[in-house]
Write a protein that holds these residues in place. Sequence first.
Motif, PDB file in Angstrom:
ATOM      1  N   UNK A 184       0.827  -1.215   0.000  1.00 27.39           N
ATOM      2  CA  UNK A 184       0.000   0.000   0.000  1.00 27.39           C
ATOM      3  C   UNK A 184       0.858   1.260   0.000  1.00 27.39           C
ATOM      4  N   UNK A 185       1.978   1.222   0.725  1.00 28.92           N
ATOM      5  CA  UNK A 185       2.840   2.401   0.810  1.00 28.92           C
ATOM      6  C   UNK A 185       3.688   2.576  -0.455  1.00 28.92           C
ATOM      7  N   UNK A 186       4.291   1.495  -0.908  1.00 27.74           N
ATOM      8  CA  UNK A 186       5.217   1.591  -2.038  1.00 27.74           C
ATOM      9  C   UNK A 186       4.511   1.677  -3.384  1.00 27.74           C
ATOM     10  N   UNK A 187       3.317   1.078  -3.485  1.00 27.35           N
ATOM     11  CA  UNK A 187       2.575   1.043  -4.746  1.00 27.35           C
ATOM     12  C   UNK A 187       1.130   1.478  -4.497  1.00 27.35           C
ATOM     13  N   UNK A 188       0.916   2.723  -4.099  1.00 26.96           N
ATOM     14  CA  UNK A 188      -0.446   3.147  -3.723  1.00 26.96           C
ATOM     15  C   UNK A 188      -1.442   2.930  -4.855  1.00 26.96           C
TER      16      UNK A 188
END
Length: 304
Positions: A184-188
């Motif tokens: 979720x953080x790296x590939x929103x």
Amino acid sequence: MNAGALVVGEALIDEVVTGSAVDRYPGGSPANVALGLARLNMVTRLHTAIGDDADGELIRRHLAGSGVSLTRESITDQPTSRAVATVGADGSATYRFSLSWAPRDLGDLRKPMIVHTGSLAAFLEPGCDVTRDIVRRGRAVGAFISFDPNMRPSLIADPDRAREQFTALARASNLTKLSDEDVDYLFPGRSIEYVIDRLIASGVPVVGITRGSKGALLASGEHRADISATAVTVADTVGAGDSFMAALIWSLTVESGGWDGRPVTESRLVSVGTRAAHLAAITVSRTGADLPTLADLEAASPIA
């Protein structure tokens, strides 16, 4: 015992404050992975940055008790890092950090069979340069490289830079494991399946993504395996991802003839993932990051 693993990353003190009570535990994701590998009977060294102080001594004793040795360069003139969690009356916790990642250069890698890194060590200045250098040198001597970003968004100053650092280390690895929160953080806005396909297409041989109680997905080349979580009564989830990571490394490099560089079959992904799920389940059934031993794993799921 087999040839050694070199783990690079932070070791710190987790301090939990509840009212007037203060509990202190050695922690840090890479240190936990080192502990997990040593308890699986791997000769394991940790290259970290801890102080010559009481907290550093607590960490040294904790790791040495399971057979993890520190590189001599791991002792620095800076205080040992701490993560402090204050638990309120409603059970919610607030966090503050007193930490840095400024390890010394590592002189002698000793040709490790495995180099693992991740978490703060991969992203925080100035030490992330030391981390990348060790990974580069590990690759040059033919080590199996593993990487777990274990993102800590509150400590990341530049998200775009962190994504660049993640991509570079993932592409340098034989195994990259993320959590669904990392995704979720790296590939929103992207799905787990999209991230797996993207990493595999970029040349990462094995990708794993954990999803808590929903289990995990593993991938290698065209093969995919959906791994169910092992049912267990949960004490807490501290160290679960680190247990899963250590088990993946161990399974891919020790079981079934070890790592030969060829694409991992679907049946082996299932076997590897099942082992990792068993170890993570054992860990969450215990309080704190009390990672299992090889005997624990054999008792829970006999090795063929």
